[in-house]
Design a protein around this motif. Sequence first.
Motif, PDB file in Angstrom:
ATOM      1  N   UNK A  25       0.863  -1.379  -0.162  1.00  0.00           N
ATOM      2  CA  UNK A  25       0.014  -0.213   0.081  1.00  0.00           C
ATOM      3  C   UNK A  25       0.799   1.196  -0.054  1.00  0.00           C
ATOM      4  N   UNK A  26       1.450   1.537  -1.053  1.00  0.00           N
ATOM      5  CA  UNK A  26       2.220   2.836  -1.383  1.00  0.00           C
ATOM      6  C   UNK A  26       2.454   3.214  -2.722  1.00  0.00           C
ATOM      7  N   UNK A  27       2.942   4.130  -3.201  1.00  0.00           N
ATOM      8  CA  UNK A  27       3.246   4.363  -4.692  1.00  0.00           C
ATOM      9  C   UNK A  27       4.824   4.396  -4.895  1.00  0.00           C
ATOM     10  N   UNK A  28       5.192   4.523  -6.093  1.00  0.00           N
ATOM     11  CA  UNK A  28       6.427   4.085  -6.354  1.00  0.00           C
ATOM     12  C   UNK A  28       7.453   5.586  -5.949  1.00  0.00           C
ATOM     13  N   UNK A  29       6.848   6.691  -6.516  1.00  0.00           N
ATOM     14  CA  UNK A  29       7.391   7.776  -6.102  1.00  0.00           C
ATOM     15  C   UNK A  29       6.422   8.980  -6.063  1.00  0.00           C
ATOM     16  N   UNK A  30       6.890  10.179  -5.346  1.00  0.00           N
ATOM     17  CA  UNK A  30       6.150  11.226  -4.951  1.00  0.00           C
ATOM     18  C   UNK A  30       6.813  12.352  -5.342  1.00  0.00           C
ATOM     19  N   UNK A  31       6.321  13.248  -6.203  1.00  0.00           N
ATOM     20  CA  UNK A  31       7.051  14.700  -6.540  1.00  0.00           C
ATOM     21  C   UNK A  31       6.359  15.713  -5.747  1.00  0.00           C
ATOM     22  N   UNK A  32       7.140  16.404  -4.963  1.00  0.00           N
ATOM     23  CA  UNK A  32       6.644  17.451  -4.127  1.00  0.00           C
ATOM     24  C   UNK A  32       7.893  18.429  -3.805  1.00  0.00           C
ATOM     25  N   UNK A  83       9.214  11.172 -14.062  1.00  0.00           N
ATOM     26  CA  UNK A  83       9.386  12.417 -14.573  1.00  0.00           C
ATOM     27  C   UNK A  83       9.213  12.728 -15.955  1.00  0.00           C
ATOM     28  N   UNK A  84       9.099  11.634 -16.671  1.00  0.00           N
ATOM     29  CA  UNK A  84       9.005  11.631 -18.146  1.00  0.00           C
ATOM     30  C   UNK A  84      10.410  11.979 -19.060  1.00  0.00           C
ATOM     31  N   UNK A  86      14.553  12.410 -18.023  1.00  0.00           N
ATOM     32  CA  UNK A  86      15.769  12.184 -17.179  1.00  0.00           C
ATOM     33  C   UNK A  86      16.513  13.268 -16.828  1.00  0.00           C
ATOM     34  N   UNK A  87      16.572  14.300 -17.896  1.00  0.00           N
ATOM     35  CA  UNK A  87      17.041  15.469 -17.703  1.00  0.00           C
ATOM     36  C   UNK A  87      16.660  16.598 -16.697  1.00  0.00           C
ATOM     37  N   UNK A  88      15.148  16.112 -16.350  1.00  0.00           N
ATOM     38  CA  UNK A  88      14.677  17.062 -15.113  1.00  0.00           C
ATOM     39  C   UNK A  88      15.487  16.653 -13.583  1.00  0.00           C
ATOM     40  N   UNK A  89      16.390  15.780 -13.783  1.00  0.00           N
ATOM     41  CA  UNK A  89      17.176  15.320 -12.623  1.00  0.00           C
ATOM     42  C   UNK A  89      18.170  16.442 -12.343  1.00  0.00           C
ATOM     43  N   UNK A  90      18.054  17.204 -11.228  1.00  0.00           N
ATOM     44  CA  UNK A  90      18.888  18.274 -11.119  1.00  0.00           C
ATOM     45  C   UNK A  90      20.222  17.450 -10.186  1.00  0.00           C
ATOM     46  N   UNK A  91      19.638  16.845  -9.309  1.00  0.00           N
ATOM     47  CA  UNK A  91      20.772  16.267  -8.231  1.00  0.00           C
ATOM     48  C   UNK A  91      20.205  15.052  -7.679  1.00  0.00           C
ATOM     49  N   UNK A  92      21.026  13.846  -7.537  1.00  0.00           N
ATOM     50  CA  UNK A  92      20.778  12.935  -6.342  1.00  0.00           C
ATOM     51  C   UNK A  92      20.992  13.367  -5.152  1.00  0.00           C
ATOM     52  N   UNK A 151      15.689  12.922  -4.828  1.00  0.00           N
ATOM     53  CA  UNK A 151      16.165  13.438  -5.869  1.00  0.00           C
ATOM     54  C   UNK A 151      15.744  14.832  -6.043  1.00  0.00           C
ATOM     55  N   UNK A 152      16.459  15.916  -6.357  1.00  0.00           N
ATOM     56  CA  UNK A 152      16.080  17.138  -6.501  1.00  0.00           C
ATOM     57  C   UNK A 152      15.682  17.318  -8.022  1.00  0.00           C
TER      58      UNK A 152
END
Length: 156
Positions: A25-32, A83-84, A86-92, A151-152
């Motif tokens: 009962x969880x989701x894989x990722x949350x963007x916030x 994210x659709x 991967x270039x949206x990844x600013x930093x791990x 991940x930022x």
Amino acid sequence: MSGTIEARLAEIGVTLPKPAAPVAAYVSAVEQNGFLHISGQLPFDDAGELMRGRLGEDRDIAFGQLAARACAMMLVAQMKAALGDLDRVERIVKLGVFVNSDPRFTDQAQVANGASEFMQEIFGESGRHARSAVGVPVLPLGVAVEIDAIVAVTDG
């Protein structure tokens, strides 16, 4: 430039796995608020089988590092799904590495390097991150390693 990270993956011959669906009962990722929080990911080998075992008991550091790398690949697959691009990844920002360990095993940090080095290989300087590497007596489904991430991200 769009596609930079995808090009890097192709350059080193990495094909991302299909993102694993949650098993509870969880989701894989949350963007916030500019961060992507990714749930713990399990390691799958090239045949799609879970990489099971306990470090220091029936698995060695090399196996643990491969399992950690497999978790990192799944984390990147979840990033792409969420994210659709991967270039949206600013930093791990941070990896939380859980290692299924015998009580006498103390090389969790060496095991975790399998994931850390992969993130740096893919994202360069932006892949350098804070990290926890913790030994635990058991992990879901008997896997050797589980890793979560913060991940930022940039706006999409």
